[in-house]
Design an enzyme around this catalytic site. Structure first.
Site, PDB file in Angstrom:
ATOM      1  N   ASP A 104      -3.066  12.344  37.563  1.00  0.00           N
ATOM      2  CA  ASP A 104      -3.794  11.838  36.203  1.00  0.00           C
ATOM      3  C   ASP A 104      -3.116  10.210  36.124  1.00  0.00           C
ATOM      4  O   ASP A 104      -2.077  10.070  36.618  1.00  0.00           O
ATOM      5  CB  ASP A 104      -3.271  12.461  34.769  1.00  0.00           C
ATOM      6  CG  ASP A 104      -3.696  13.743  34.681  1.00  0.00           C
ATOM      7  OD1 ASP A 104      -4.571  14.056  35.436  1.00  0.00           O
ATOM      8  OD2 ASP A 104      -2.809  14.486  34.112  1.00  0.00           O
TER       9      ASP A 104
HETATM   10  N1  URA Z   1      -1.171  18.639  36.020  1.00  0.00           N
HETATM   11  C1  URA Z   1      -1.497  17.573  35.275  1.00  0.00           C
HETATM   12  O1  URA Z   1      -1.895  17.853  34.154  1.00  0.00           O
HETATM   13  N2  URA Z   1      -1.751  16.546  35.600  1.00  0.00           N
HETATM   14  C2  URA Z   1      -1.612  15.810  36.679  1.00  0.00           C
HETATM   15  O2  URA Z   1      -1.749  14.688  37.165  1.00  0.00           O
HETATM   16  C3  URA Z   1      -1.102  16.834  37.838  1.00  0.00           C
HETATM   17  C4  URA Z   1      -0.950  18.373  37.362  1.00  0.00           C
END
Ligand code: URA
Length: 231
Positions: A104
């Site tokens: 993310d």
């Molecule tokens: N889980 C999440 O919530 N975000 C990420 O970027 C990776 C794993």
């Protein structure tokens, strides 16, 4: 053996037309001898450009220490993206360099990038059992009961049909823990905690399978060896 102009363009050095200019300028050598024709078939291992060996002629694998605030997209519409942190010719390679899965925008840490399609597939397939470890910081005191809840393999996330596979949780301090998962569902770590009433304030990936960041600084990348990579 590949045509030199095709090889240089596939590795993102230049277009096939520009390869002719590279050759004319004497910048390309084969085994130390200046190449005369851009359509010559060559062994990539013996080619140099400006006296440097070709970059990752058999496939490129690197890790990036992704900072918060960068999206894993080629689109420039979503603000800063990870490709701004990587050499600009990598997306020009054919196949292009892309991330292995995504983190993310608000997540930092280890992100693999590669132009090896089979590797992307192997590491991101739902059947992949590659472990990913995240350091998680939450908004309120962690409860040890989460260890069993995540380990059981029956945790359902909203609007999903299958429970999450068993995950390992190690509580590090009142507000931080290490979570190891093998899947890569959308926002998985954040949603796992949210399902139990915790808000993830910070998320950082420390490990992806055999790879860890070591002392790689935030925003920096490092080439990885293909030696032990299954192809
Ligand atoms: N889980 C999440 O919530 N975000 C990420 O970027 C990776 C794993």
């Amino acid at each position: 053996m590949r045509r030199l102009d095709q090889l240089l363009s596939a590795l993102g050095y230049c277009s096939r037309r520009e390869a002719m200019a590279f050759v004319k300028e004497g910048r390309v050598k084969l085994g130390g001898v200046v190449v005369k024709r851009s359509d010559q078939r060559v062994d990539s291992a013996l080619i140099t450009v400006d006296d440097e060996p070709l970059e990752a002629p058999d496939g490129l694998l690197a890790m990036l220490h992704k900072p918060v605030g960068y999206s894993c997209t080629h689109s420039e519409e979503e603000g800063q993206n990870i490709y701004e942190l990587l050499p600009s010719h990598w997306p020009e390679r054919n196949p292009a360099v892309t991330s292995v899965g995504r983190l993310d925008k608000d997540t930092s840490g280890l992100l693999l990038v590669t132009d090896i399609g089979s590797l992307v597939h192997r590491y991101t397939s739902p059947k992949s059992d590659i472990e990913k470890t995240y350091l998680v910081e939450v908004d309120r005191e962690l409860d040890p009961k989460l260890i069993d809840i995540f380990a059981k393999g029956d945790l359902m996330l909203r609007s999903e049909e299958k429970p999450c596979l068993p995950a390992k949780l190690e509580i590090v301090s009142t507000l931080s823990a290490r979570l190891t998962i093998t899947e890569g569902r959308y926002h998985q770590a954040r949603r796992m905690f949210a399902s139990q009433g915790w808000h993830v304030e910070k998320l950082h990936r420390e490990r992806f399978g055999p790879y860890t960041l070591g002392d790689l600084a935030e925003g920096e990348w490092q080439m990885l060896s293909l030696e032990h990579v299954p192809r």
